[in-house]
Design a protein around this motif. Sequence first.
Motif, PDB file in Angstrom:
ATOM      1  N   ILE A 184       0.831  -1.208   0.000  1.00 20.71           N
ATOM      2  CA  ILE A 184       0.000   0.000   0.000  1.00 20.71           C
ATOM      3  C   ILE A 184       0.868   1.263   0.000  1.00 20.71           C
ATOM      4  CG2 ILE A 184      -1.877  -1.227   1.138  1.00 20.71           C
ATOM      5  CD1 ILE A 184      -1.237   0.462   3.654  1.00 20.71           C
TER       6      ILE A 184
ATOM      7  N   TRP B 212      -4.836   7.675   8.950  1.00 17.83           N
ATOM      8  CA  TRP B 212      -3.533   8.166   8.534  1.00 17.83           C
ATOM      9  C   TRP B 212      -2.487   7.069   8.702  1.00 17.83           C
ATOM     10  CZ3 TRP B 212      -3.498  13.145   6.662  1.00 17.83           C
ATOM     11  CH2 TRP B 212      -4.638  13.903   6.946  1.00 17.83           C
TER      12      TRP B 212
ATOM     13  N   GLU C 271       0.861  10.350   5.832  1.00 16.99           N
ATOM     14  CA  GLU C 271       0.081  10.198   4.606  1.00 16.99           C
ATOM     15  C   GLU C 271      -1.355   9.822   4.955  1.00 16.99           C
ATOM     16  OE1 GLU C 271       0.148   7.701   0.380  1.00 16.99           O
ATOM     17  OE2 GLU C 271       1.910   7.729   1.694  1.00 16.99           O
TER      18      GLU C 271
ATOM     19  N   MET D 271      -5.023   7.999   4.600  1.00 20.43           N
ATOM     20  CA  MET D 271      -5.356   6.615   4.296  1.00 20.43           C
ATOM     21  C   MET D 271      -6.870   6.467   4.270  1.00 20.43           C
ATOM     22  SD  MET D 271      -3.857   3.313   6.372  1.00 20.43           S
ATOM     23  CE  MET D 271      -5.208   3.101   7.538  1.00 20.43           C
ATOM     24  N   GLU D 272      -7.379   5.584   3.422  1.00 20.58           N
ATOM     25  CA  GLU D 272      -8.805   5.291   3.346  1.00 20.58           C
ATOM     26  C   GLU D 272      -9.014   3.779   3.380  1.00 20.58           C
ATOM     27  OE1 GLU D 272     -10.176   7.065  -0.248  1.00 20.58           O
ATOM     28  OE2 GLU D 272     -10.023   9.133   0.510  1.00 20.58           O
ATOM     29  N   TRP D 273     -10.298   3.386   3.525  1.00 23.09           N
ATOM     30  CA  TRP D 273     -10.648   1.968   3.532  1.00 23.09           C
ATOM     31  C   TRP D 273     -11.595   1.679   2.373  1.00 23.09           C
ATOM     32  CZ3 TRP D 273      -8.436  -1.446   6.936  1.00 23.09           C
ATOM     33  CH2 TRP D 273      -7.734  -0.869   8.014  1.00 23.09           C
ATOM     34  N   THR D 274     -11.351   0.569   1.689  1.00 18.97           N
ATOM     35  CA  THR D 274     -12.222   0.176   0.588  1.00 18.97           C
ATOM     36  C   THR D 274     -13.507  -0.424   1.132  1.00 18.97           C
ATOM     37  OG1 THR D 274     -11.282  -2.050   0.457  1.00 18.97           O
ATOM     38  CG2 THR D 274     -10.209  -0.318  -0.838  1.00 18.97           C
TER      39      THR D 274
ATOM     40  N   LEU E 222      -6.122   1.799   1.885  1.00 19.41           N
ATOM     41  CA  LEU E 222      -5.478   2.418   0.739  1.00 19.41           C
ATOM     42  C   LEU E 222      -4.759   3.681   1.208  1.00 19.41           C
ATOM     43  CD1 LEU E 222      -8.284   2.320  -2.000  1.00 19.41           C
ATOM     44  CD2 LEU E 222      -6.166   0.996  -2.022  1.00 19.41           C
ATOM     45  N   ALA E 223      -3.516   3.855   0.826  1.00 17.49           N
ATOM     46  CA  ALA E 223      -2.796   5.104   1.071  1.00 17.49           C
ATOM     47  C   ALA E 223      -3.110   6.061  -0.071  1.00 17.49           C
ATOM     48  CB  ALA E 223      -1.298   4.851   1.159  1.00 17.49           C
ATOM     49  N   THR E 224      -3.398   7.323   0.235  1.00 21.95           N
ATOM     50  CA  THR E 224      -3.915   8.250  -0.773  1.00 21.95           C
ATOM     51  C   THR E 224      -3.068   9.506  -0.931  1.00 21.95           C
ATOM     52  OG1 THR E 224      -5.386   9.304   0.860  1.00 21.95           O
ATOM     53  CG2 THR E 224      -6.279   7.437  -0.401  1.00 21.95           C
ATOM     54  N   GLY E 225      -1.856   9.503  -0.413  1.00 19.24           N
ATOM     55  CA  GLY E 225      -1.034  10.712  -0.471  1.00 19.24           C
ATOM     56  C   GLY E 225      -0.136  10.801  -1.678  1.00 19.24           C
ATOM     57  N   GLY E 226      -0.145   9.808  -2.541  1.00 19.45           N
ATOM     58  CA  GLY E 226       0.720   9.828  -3.705  1.00 19.45           C
ATOM     59  C   GLY E 226       2.184   9.710  -3.328  1.00 19.45           C
TER      60      GLY E 226
END
Length: 520
Positions: A248, A275, A295, A297-300, A306-310
Amino acid sequence: MNHAHQFTLSDAARAADPRDGFYSNPIIAGDYPDPSVLRDGDAYYLVASSFVYYPGLVVWRSTDLVTWSPIGPALTVPLGSVYAPEIVKHEGRFYIYAAVRAVPQMPAPDGAPRPPIATYVVHADQIEGPWSEPIDLGIHNAIDPGHAVGEDGKRYLYVSDGTLIPLADDGLSRVGPDERLYDGWDYPADWEVETFALEGAKIIRRDGWFYMFSAEGGTAGPPTSHMVVVARSRSISGPWENCPHNPIIRTRSAAEPWWSRGHGTPLEDSSGAWWMIYHGYKNGFRALGRQPLLEPMEWTADGWPLATGGDLSEPLHAPNGPRSDGGLPGSGPIDERWFGPRMTFFKPGRGYLDRIRFDGESVTLQGQGGSPQDASPLVINTGDTAYEVSVELELVGPVTGGLILFYNEEFFCGIASDQERIRSYHLAAENPYEAPTPAIGRTLHLRLVNRGQVGSFYYSSDGMTWTLHRSYEVSGYHHNVAGKYLSLRPAFFAAGEGTLKMRSMNYTPLQSLEAPSPAS
Protein backbone atom coordinates in the motif's frame (compact mmCIF):
# COMPACT_ATOMS: atom_id res chain seq x y z
CA MET A 1 15.29 19.04 32.74
CA ASN A 2 12.40 20.62 30.87
CA HIS A 3 12.03 19.15 27.39
CA ALA A 4 8.57 20.54 26.64
CA HIS A 5 9.34 22.38 23.41
CA GLN A 6 8.82 21.96 19.68
CA PHE A 7 10.98 22.39 16.62
CA THR A 8 10.64 21.79 12.92
CA LEU A 9 13.80 22.32 10.93
CA SER A 10 13.60 20.98 7.41
CA ASP A 11 13.21 22.77 4.12
CA ALA A 12 10.05 20.78 3.37
CA ALA A 13 8.42 21.46 6.74
CA ARG A 14 8.67 25.20 6.13
CA ALA A 15 6.83 24.87 2.82
CA ALA A 16 3.32 24.50 4.28
CA ASP A 17 1.68 25.45 7.55
CA PRO A 18 -1.11 23.31 9.08
CA ARG A 19 -2.76 26.55 10.18
CA ASP A 20 -3.37 27.24 6.48
CA GLY A 21 -5.01 23.84 6.11
CA PHE A 22 -2.04 22.09 4.50
CA TYR A 23 1.15 20.40 5.61
CA SER A 24 4.38 19.15 4.02
CA ASN A 25 6.57 16.26 5.05
CA PRO A 26 8.51 15.41 7.15
CA ILE A 27 6.42 15.94 10.26
CA ILE A 28 9.51 15.80 12.50
CA ALA A 29 12.66 16.92 10.73
CA GLY A 30 15.64 14.69 11.37
CA ASP A 31 16.63 11.07 11.81
CA TYR A 32 13.68 9.60 13.76
CA PRO A 33 13.11 6.24 12.01
CA ASP A 34 10.65 3.39 12.63
CA PRO A 35 7.97 5.67 14.12
CA SER A 36 5.37 4.12 16.41
CA VAL A 37 2.33 6.25 17.20
CA LEU A 38 -0.36 6.06 19.88
CA ARG A 39 -3.59 8.04 20.06
CA ASP A 40 -4.80 8.74 23.60
CA GLY A 41 -7.98 10.82 23.54
CA ASP A 42 -7.29 13.96 21.52
CA ALA A 43 -3.50 13.65 21.81
CA TYR A 44 -1.00 11.57 19.85
CA TYR A 45 2.32 10.22 21.11
CA LEU A 46 5.24 9.06 18.98
CA VAL A 47 8.52 7.26 19.63
CA ALA A 48 11.22 6.28 17.14
CA SER A 49 14.39 4.22 17.01
CA SER A 50 17.16 5.95 18.95
CA PHE A 51 19.89 3.36 18.23
CA VAL A 52 23.14 4.33 20.05
CA TYR A 53 22.13 7.93 20.81
CA TYR A 54 21.32 8.71 24.46
CA PRO A 55 19.16 9.82 26.17
CA GLY A 56 16.93 7.64 24.03
CA LEU A 57 13.32 6.79 23.20
CA VAL A 58 12.16 10.39 23.23
CA VAL A 59 8.36 10.65 23.49
CA TRP A 60 6.76 13.27 21.24
CA ARG A 61 3.28 14.77 21.60
CA SER A 62 0.93 16.33 19.05
CA THR A 63 -2.71 17.32 18.78
CA ASP A 64 -2.73 17.58 14.99
CA LEU A 65 -0.31 14.83 13.79
CA VAL A 66 1.80 17.51 12.06
CA THR A 67 3.47 19.64 14.73
CA TRP A 68 5.21 17.61 17.42
CA SER A 69 6.66 18.63 20.79
CA PRO A 70 9.13 16.40 22.65
CA ILE A 71 8.04 15.52 26.16
CA GLY A 72 11.26 13.82 27.20
CA PRO A 73 13.29 10.62 26.96
CA ALA A 74 11.90 7.34 28.31
CA LEU A 75 15.34 5.69 28.36
CA THR A 76 18.44 7.17 29.97
CA VAL A 77 20.28 3.93 30.85
CA PRO A 78 22.65 3.04 27.97
CA LEU A 79 21.66 -0.51 26.99
CA GLY A 80 22.92 -0.71 23.42
CA SER A 81 21.43 0.08 20.00
CA VAL A 82 17.66 0.57 20.34
CA TYR A 83 15.58 -0.65 17.38
CA ALA A 84 12.00 -0.09 16.23
CA PRO A 85 10.09 0.70 19.45
CA GLU A 86 6.37 0.25 19.99
CA ILE A 87 4.40 2.63 22.23
CA VAL A 88 1.05 1.41 23.59
CA LYS A 89 -1.42 2.14 26.35
CA HIS A 90 -3.07 -0.80 28.10
CA GLU A 91 -5.45 -0.57 31.06
CA GLY A 92 -4.30 2.93 31.93
CA ARG A 93 -0.54 2.32 31.76
CA PHE A 94 1.92 3.30 29.02
CA TYR A 95 4.47 0.83 27.66
CA ILE A 96 7.33 1.10 25.20
CA TYR A 97 8.72 -2.15 23.79
CA ALA A 98 11.98 -2.14 21.84
CA ALA A 99 14.70 -4.49 20.64
CA VAL A 100 18.25 -3.70 21.75
CA ARG A 101 21.47 -4.93 20.16
CA ALA A 102 24.39 -5.25 22.56
CA VAL A 103 27.17 -2.65 22.24
CA PRO A 104 30.53 -3.19 24.01
CA GLN A 105 30.67 0.38 25.34
CA MET A 106 27.39 -0.18 27.19
CA PRO A 107 27.85 -3.09 29.64
CA ALA A 108 25.14 -4.40 31.92
CA PRO A 109 24.96 -2.79 35.38
CA ASP A 110 26.30 -5.95 37.03
CA GLY A 111 28.98 -6.43 34.40
CA ALA A 112 27.37 -9.63 33.13
CA PRO A 113 27.44 -10.28 29.38
CA ARG A 114 24.31 -9.39 27.45
CA PRO A 115 22.75 -11.49 24.70
CA PRO A 116 23.49 -10.15 21.20
CA ILE A 117 19.91 -8.91 20.99
CA ALA A 118 17.09 -8.66 23.52
CA THR A 119 13.62 -7.14 23.72
CA TYR A 120 13.08 -4.70 26.60
CA VAL A 121 10.10 -2.81 27.96
CA VAL A 122 9.77 0.37 30.00
CA HIS A 123 6.47 1.49 31.49
CA ALA A 124 4.91 4.51 33.19
CA ASP A 125 1.61 5.53 34.73
CA GLN A 126 1.86 8.96 33.08
CA ILE A 127 3.17 9.68 29.60
CA GLU A 128 5.48 12.32 31.08
CA GLY A 129 7.06 9.64 33.25
CA PRO A 130 8.81 8.72 35.35
CA TRP A 131 9.54 5.65 33.26
CA SER A 132 10.61 2.37 34.83
CA GLU A 133 14.02 0.84 34.52
CA PRO A 134 14.25 -1.30 31.36
CA ILE A 135 13.08 -4.90 31.79
CA ASP A 136 14.47 -7.76 29.67
CA LEU A 137 11.50 -9.82 28.44
CA GLY A 138 13.66 -12.84 27.69
CA ILE A 139 13.13 -12.54 23.91
CA HIS A 140 16.61 -12.90 22.46
CA ASN A 141 16.05 -13.90 18.85
CA ALA A 142 14.01 -11.13 17.21
CA ILE A 143 13.61 -7.42 16.56
CA ASP A 144 10.73 -4.97 15.99
CA PRO A 145 8.14 -5.91 18.63
CA GLY A 146 4.53 -5.06 17.79
CA HIS A 147 2.00 -5.20 20.64
CA ALA A 148 -1.48 -6.70 20.26
CA VAL A 149 -4.40 -7.81 22.41
CA GLY A 150 -6.01 -10.96 21.02
CA GLU A 151 -9.66 -11.95 20.81
CA ASP A 152 -9.00 -13.85 24.04
CA GLY A 153 -8.07 -10.62 25.84
CA LYS A 154 -4.49 -11.79 26.24
CA ARG A 155 -1.43 -9.71 25.32
CA TYR A 156 1.05 -10.64 22.60
CA LEU A 157 4.03 -9.37 20.65
CA TYR A 158 4.42 -9.97 16.95
CA VAL A 159 8.13 -9.75 16.15
CA SER A 160 10.25 -9.96 13.01
CA ASP A 161 9.53 -12.83 10.60
CA GLY A 162 5.87 -12.99 11.61
CA THR A 163 6.44 -14.68 14.96
CA LEU A 164 3.88 -14.41 17.78
CA ILE A 165 4.99 -14.42 21.44
CA PRO A 166 2.49 -14.49 24.35
CA LEU A 167 2.97 -11.98 27.17
CA ALA A 168 1.95 -12.03 30.81
CA ASP A 169 -1.09 -9.96 31.72
CA ASP A 170 1.13 -7.18 33.05
CA GLY A 171 3.07 -7.10 29.77
CA LEU A 172 6.42 -7.41 31.56
CA SER A 173 7.43 -10.97 30.67
CA ARG A 174 6.84 -13.68 28.10
CA VAL A 175 4.71 -16.66 29.12
CA GLY A 176 4.85 -19.05 26.21
CA PRO A 177 6.80 -20.32 23.21
CA ASP A 178 7.32 -18.54 19.89
CA GLU A 179 5.04 -19.47 17.00
CA ARG A 180 5.66 -18.30 13.45
CA LEU A 181 2.28 -17.49 11.93
CA TYR A 182 2.82 -15.09 9.03
CA ASP A 183 5.22 -15.45 6.09
CA GLY A 184 4.73 -12.01 4.56
CA TRP A 185 3.79 -10.99 1.02
CA ASP A 186 5.75 -12.15 -2.02
CA TYR A 187 6.68 -9.10 -4.07
CA PRO A 188 7.70 -9.55 -7.74
CA ALA A 189 11.10 -11.17 -8.15
CA ASP A 190 12.40 -8.40 -10.42
CA TRP A 191 11.79 -5.53 -7.95
CA GLU A 192 14.95 -3.66 -6.91
CA VAL A 193 14.99 -4.07 -3.15
CA GLU A 194 17.63 -4.56 -0.48
CA THR A 195 16.32 -7.82 1.00
CA PHE A 196 13.04 -9.45 2.07
CA ALA A 197 13.25 -8.44 5.79
CA LEU A 198 9.70 -8.98 7.08
CA GLU A 199 9.57 -6.76 10.18
CA GLY A 200 7.91 -3.86 11.97
CA ALA A 201 4.47 -5.40 12.55
CA LYS A 202 1.77 -2.95 13.70
CA ILE A 203 -1.53 -4.54 14.73
CA ILE A 204 -4.93 -2.85 14.82
CA ARG A 205 -8.44 -4.27 15.17
CA ARG A 206 -11.28 -2.95 13.01
CA ASP A 207 -14.74 -4.33 12.19
CA GLY A 208 -13.94 -7.76 13.58
CA TRP A 209 -10.62 -8.07 11.72
CA PHE A 210 -7.07 -7.95 12.96
CA TYR A 211 -4.92 -6.01 10.49
CA MET A 212 -1.16 -6.42 10.42
CA PHE A 213 0.85 -3.66 8.74
CA SER A 214 4.41 -4.85 8.11
CA ALA A 215 7.62 -3.63 6.49
CA GLU A 216 9.37 -5.54 3.71
CA GLY A 217 12.16 -4.91 1.23
CA GLY A 218 14.91 -3.69 3.55
CA THR A 219 15.17 -0.28 5.16
CA ALA A 220 17.91 1.13 2.89
CA GLY A 221 19.61 -0.15 -0.26
CA PRO A 222 18.06 1.06 -3.55
CA PRO A 223 15.56 3.95 -3.33
CA THR A 224 12.76 1.48 -4.20
CA SER A 225 13.52 -0.98 -1.40
CA HIS A 226 11.22 -0.39 1.54
CA MET A 227 7.44 -0.83 1.56
CA VAL A 228 4.34 -1.32 3.73
CA VAL A 229 2.29 -4.50 3.23
CA VAL A 230 -0.97 -5.49 4.92
CA ALA A 231 -2.62 -8.76 5.92
CA ARG A 232 -5.76 -9.49 7.95
CA SER A 233 -7.21 -12.29 10.05
CA ARG A 234 -10.23 -12.96 12.25
CA SER A 235 -7.85 -14.23 14.94
CA ILE A 236 -4.59 -12.89 16.32
CA SER A 237 -3.17 -16.34 15.55
CA GLY A 238 -4.16 -16.26 11.87
CA PRO A 239 -4.50 -17.51 9.24
CA TRP A 240 -3.46 -14.22 7.61
CA GLU A 241 -4.81 -13.12 4.25
CA ASN A 242 -2.67 -10.69 2.24
CA CYS A 243 -4.13 -7.47 0.91
CA PRO A 244 -4.94 -7.74 -2.84
CA HIS A 245 -3.30 -4.38 -3.58
CA ASN A 246 -0.05 -4.80 -1.61
CA PRO A 247 2.14 -2.90 -1.12
CA ILE A 248 0.00 0.00 0.00
CA ILE A 249 3.08 2.27 0.32
CA ARG A 250 6.32 2.06 -1.65
CA THR A 251 8.77 4.34 -3.43
CA ARG A 252 8.35 3.27 -7.04
CA SER A 253 10.93 5.56 -8.66
CA ALA A 254 14.18 7.26 -7.68
CA ALA A 255 12.62 10.48 -9.02
CA GLU A 256 10.23 10.63 -6.04
CA PRO A 257 11.02 13.10 -3.23
CA TRP A 258 11.25 10.37 -0.56
CA TRP A 259 13.19 7.13 -0.89
CA SER A 260 12.72 3.77 0.86
CA ARG A 261 9.31 4.65 2.27
CA GLY A 262 8.15 2.04 4.77
CA HIS A 263 7.67 0.82 8.34
CA GLY A 264 4.22 2.32 8.85
CA THR A 265 1.89 2.78 11.81
CA PRO A 266 -1.82 3.28 10.96
CA LEU A 267 -4.10 5.28 13.23
CA GLU A 268 -7.53 6.87 13.30
CA ASP A 269 -7.67 10.52 14.32
CA SER A 270 -10.26 12.09 16.61
CA SER A 271 -12.46 13.03 13.61
CA GLY A 272 -12.56 9.47 12.27
CA ALA A 273 -10.08 10.00 9.44
CA TRP A 274 -7.26 7.49 8.95
CA TRP A 275 -3.53 8.17 8.53
CA MET A 276 -0.25 6.35 8.15
CA ILE A 277 3.00 7.51 9.74
CA TYR A 278 6.18 5.91 8.39
CA HIS A 279 9.74 6.90 7.46
CA GLY A 280 11.77 7.68 4.36
CA TYR A 281 15.06 9.15 3.14
CA LYS A 282 14.98 12.59 1.53
CA ASN A 283 15.87 12.17 -2.16
CA GLY A 284 19.64 12.45 -2.54
CA PHE A 285 20.24 13.03 1.18
CA ARG A 286 20.60 9.59 2.73
CA ALA A 287 23.13 11.07 5.17
CA LEU A 288 20.23 12.79 6.97
CA GLY A 289 18.77 9.41 7.91
CA ARG A 290 15.10 8.38 7.84
CA GLN A 291 12.52 11.04 8.64
CA PRO A 292 8.89 10.58 9.81
CA LEU A 293 6.29 11.09 7.08
CA LEU A 294 2.49 11.41 7.31
CA GLU A 295 0.08 10.20 4.61
CA PRO A 296 -3.74 10.04 4.53
CA MET A 297 -5.36 6.62 4.30
CA GLU A 298 -8.81 5.29 3.35
CA TRP A 299 -10.65 1.97 3.53
CA THR A 300 -12.22 0.18 0.59
CA ALA A 301 -15.77 -1.16 0.66
CA ASP A 302 -14.40 -4.67 1.19
CA GLY A 303 -12.30 -3.60 4.16
CA TRP A 304 -8.77 -3.02 2.85
CA PRO A 305 -6.64 0.08 3.49
CA LEU A 306 -5.48 2.42 0.74
CA ALA A 307 -2.80 5.10 1.07
CA THR A 308 -3.91 8.25 -0.77
CA GLY A 309 -1.03 10.71 -0.47
CA GLY A 310 0.72 9.83 -3.71
CA ASP A 311 4.48 10.36 -3.77
CA LEU A 312 4.25 13.21 -1.19
CA SER A 313 5.59 15.77 -3.67
CA GLU A 314 2.74 18.21 -2.99
CA PRO A 315 1.38 19.69 0.27
CA LEU A 316 -1.49 17.65 1.68
CA HIS A 317 -4.65 18.64 3.52
CA ALA A 318 -3.87 18.75 7.23
CA PRO A 319 -5.79 16.61 9.71
CA ASN A 320 -8.69 18.13 11.58
CA GLY A 321 -8.29 18.98 15.23
CA PRO A 322 -6.69 21.63 17.41
CA ARG A 323 -3.33 22.85 16.14
CA SER A 324 -0.26 22.19 18.25
CA ASP A 325 1.72 25.23 19.38
CA GLY A 326 5.44 25.48 18.70
CA GLY A 327 8.09 26.37 21.24
CA LEU A 328 11.74 26.24 20.20
CA PRO A 329 12.63 27.93 16.89
CA GLY A 330 14.50 26.04 14.21
CA SER A 331 17.59 28.19 14.56
CA GLY A 332 19.54 30.12 17.13
CA PRO A 333 21.30 29.34 20.41
CA ILE A 334 21.77 25.71 21.40
CA ASP A 335 20.89 25.30 25.06
CA GLU A 336 19.64 22.79 27.63
CA ARG A 337 16.25 22.47 25.96
CA TRP A 338 17.88 20.73 22.99
CA PHE A 339 19.38 17.97 25.11
CA GLY A 340 17.50 14.70 24.68
CA PRO A 341 15.16 15.29 21.74
CA ARG A 342 17.68 17.02 19.50
CA MET A 343 21.15 16.74 21.05
CA THR A 344 22.43 13.42 22.42
CA PHE A 345 25.58 11.49 23.23
CA PHE A 346 26.87 8.85 20.82
CA LYS A 347 27.51 5.46 22.46
CA PRO A 348 27.90 6.82 25.99
CA GLY A 349 29.02 4.80 28.98
CA ARG A 350 27.36 4.73 32.35
CA GLY A 351 27.45 8.05 34.13
CA TYR A 352 27.39 9.95 30.83
CA LEU A 353 24.91 12.48 32.20
CA ASP A 354 27.57 13.62 34.66
CA ARG A 355 29.82 14.65 31.74
CA ILE A 356 27.64 17.61 30.75
CA ARG A 357 26.68 20.72 32.70
CA PHE A 358 24.53 23.60 31.50
CA ASP A 359 25.41 26.94 33.11
CA GLY A 360 23.14 29.54 31.62
CA GLU A 361 25.03 30.75 28.57
CA SER A 362 27.65 27.99 28.52
CA VAL A 363 27.92 24.20 28.37
CA THR A 364 30.75 22.37 30.10
CA LEU A 365 31.74 18.98 28.67
CA GLN A 366 34.10 16.63 30.50
CA GLY A 367 36.77 15.09 28.31
CA GLN A 368 36.79 11.39 27.52
CA GLY A 369 39.03 9.13 25.45
CA GLY A 370 41.77 10.31 23.15
CA SER A 371 40.00 11.23 19.88
CA PRO A 372 36.48 11.56 18.43
CA GLN A 373 36.44 7.76 18.07
CA ASP A 374 36.19 7.11 21.81
CA ALA A 375 35.15 10.55 23.12
CA SER A 376 31.37 9.86 22.86
CA PRO A 377 30.63 13.07 20.91
CA LEU A 378 27.63 15.27 21.61
CA VAL A 379 25.68 15.11 18.33
CA ILE A 380 22.82 17.19 16.89
CA ASN A 381 19.97 15.53 14.98
CA THR A 382 19.09 17.65 11.95
CA GLY A 383 16.84 17.32 8.93
CA ASP A 384 18.19 20.36 7.09
CA THR A 385 19.98 19.88 3.80
CA ALA A 386 22.18 22.91 4.55
CA TYR A 387 23.11 24.49 7.86
CA GLU A 388 25.77 26.31 9.85
CA VAL A 389 27.02 25.50 13.36
CA SER A 390 29.31 27.78 15.35
CA VAL A 391 30.78 27.70 18.84
CA GLU A 392 33.30 29.42 21.07
CA LEU A 393 35.54 26.92 22.89
CA GLU A 394 37.58 27.33 26.03
CA LEU A 395 40.12 24.55 26.64
CA VAL A 396 40.50 23.87 30.35
CA GLY A 397 43.36 21.54 31.21
CA PRO A 398 44.67 18.74 28.97
CA VAL A 399 41.84 18.49 26.45
CA THR A 400 41.27 18.49 22.69
CA GLY A 401 38.02 20.14 21.70
CA GLY A 402 36.42 20.11 18.30
CA LEU A 403 33.50 20.53 15.91
CA ILE A 404 32.96 17.63 13.51
CA LEU A 405 30.51 15.91 11.17
CA PHE A 406 30.04 12.51 12.77
CA TYR A 407 28.42 9.31 11.50
CA ASN A 408 30.26 6.76 13.63
CA GLU A 409 33.78 5.87 14.79
CA GLU A 410 34.87 5.12 11.22
CA PHE A 411 33.16 7.92 9.32
CA PHE A 412 33.69 11.47 10.57
CA CYS A 413 35.53 14.62 9.59
CA GLY A 414 36.16 17.98 11.15
CA ILE A 415 38.39 20.34 13.06
CA ALA A 416 39.72 20.53 16.63
CA SER A 417 42.36 22.21 18.73
CA ASP A 418 44.44 21.47 21.77
CA GLN A 419 46.86 23.93 23.37
CA GLU A 420 49.52 23.23 20.73
CA ARG A 421 47.91 23.02 17.29
CA ILE A 422 44.80 22.93 15.11
CA ARG A 423 43.93 19.37 14.10
CA SER A 424 41.85 18.07 11.23
CA TYR A 425 40.12 14.69 10.86
CA HIS A 426 38.97 12.72 7.85
CA LEU A 427 37.55 9.18 7.79
CA ALA A 428 38.29 8.52 11.45
CA ALA A 429 41.91 9.68 11.45
CA GLU A 430 43.95 12.84 11.67
CA ASN A 431 45.17 14.05 8.31
CA PRO A 432 48.77 12.77 8.10
CA TYR A 433 49.74 15.01 5.17
CA GLU A 434 48.66 18.34 6.62
CA ALA A 435 51.27 20.90 7.61
CA PRO A 436 50.99 21.72 11.34
CA THR A 437 48.82 24.73 12.14
CA PRO A 438 49.74 26.36 15.47
CA ALA A 439 46.99 26.77 18.06
CA ILE A 440 45.58 30.26 18.50
CA GLY A 441 45.10 30.02 22.25
CA ARG A 442 43.02 28.37 24.93
CA THR A 443 39.97 30.19 23.61
CA LEU A 444 38.96 29.95 19.96
CA HIS A 445 35.94 29.91 17.69
CA LEU A 446 35.01 27.10 15.29
CA ARG A 447 32.43 27.07 12.53
CA LEU A 448 30.96 24.37 10.28
CA VAL A 449 29.04 25.09 7.07
CA ASN A 450 27.42 22.01 5.51
CA ARG A 451 25.96 22.86 2.12
CA GLY A 452 25.75 20.82 -1.05
CA GLN A 453 26.87 17.86 1.13
CA VAL A 454 30.25 19.54 1.52
CA GLY A 455 31.34 20.27 5.08
CA SER A 456 33.64 23.30 5.39
CA PHE A 457 35.40 23.93 8.71
CA TYR A 458 36.67 27.33 9.85
CA TYR A 459 38.56 28.68 12.86
CA SER A 460 38.89 32.15 14.32
CA SER A 461 40.43 33.91 17.30
CA ASP A 462 37.61 36.43 17.68
CA GLY A 463 34.54 34.97 15.96
CA MET A 464 34.64 37.68 13.29
CA THR A 465 37.61 36.98 11.03
CA TRP A 466 37.54 33.37 9.86
CA THR A 467 40.08 31.07 8.24
CA LEU A 468 38.85 28.14 6.13
CA HIS A 469 40.81 25.11 7.33
CA ARG A 470 39.46 22.16 5.33
CA SER A 471 36.40 21.10 3.29
CA TYR A 472 35.14 17.53 2.89
CA GLU A 473 32.55 15.91 0.62
CA VAL A 474 30.21 13.91 2.89
CA SER A 475 27.32 12.63 0.76
CA GLY A 476 28.51 9.03 1.25
CA TYR A 477 28.43 9.11 5.05
CA HIS A 478 25.28 7.00 5.36
CA HIS A 479 23.99 3.50 6.05
CA ASN A 480 24.46 2.09 2.54
CA VAL A 481 28.20 2.76 2.93
CA ALA A 482 28.82 2.58 6.67
CA GLY A 483 25.96 0.44 8.04
CA LYS A 484 24.45 0.70 11.54
CA TYR A 485 21.31 2.66 10.43
CA LEU A 486 22.64 6.02 11.68
CA SER A 487 22.83 9.55 10.24
CA LEU A 488 25.51 12.18 9.74
CA ARG A 489 25.26 14.77 12.50
CA PRO A 490 27.16 17.91 13.49
CA ALA A 491 28.87 17.19 16.79
CA PHE A 492 31.04 18.62 19.55
CA PHE A 493 33.66 16.51 21.29
CA ALA A 494 36.09 16.77 24.19
CA ALA A 495 38.95 14.25 24.34
CA GLY A 496 41.41 14.03 27.20
CA GLU A 497 41.34 14.56 30.93
CA GLY A 498 40.41 18.24 30.91
CA THR A 499 37.11 19.94 30.21
CA LEU A 500 35.69 21.93 27.33
CA LYS A 501 33.60 25.02 27.99
CA MET A 502 31.37 25.91 25.05
CA ARG A 503 29.74 29.32 24.64
CA SER A 504 27.72 30.95 21.88
CA MET A 505 26.62 27.60 20.46
CA ASN A 506 24.41 28.32 17.46
CA TYR A 507 22.62 26.32 14.78
CA THR A 508 21.32 28.06 11.64
CA PRO A 509 19.49 26.39 8.72
CA LEU A 510 20.67 27.69 5.34
CA GLN A 511 19.13 27.76 1.90
CA SER A 512 20.62 24.84 0.01
CA LEU A 513 21.47 26.90 -3.08
CA GLU A 514 22.91 29.93 -1.31
CA ALA A 515 26.61 30.58 -1.63
CA PRO A 516 28.53 30.34 1.66
CA SER A 517 28.93 33.63 3.47
CA PRO A 518 32.40 35.14 3.08
CA ALA A 519 34.95 33.82 5.55
CA SER A 520 37.44 36.64 5.63
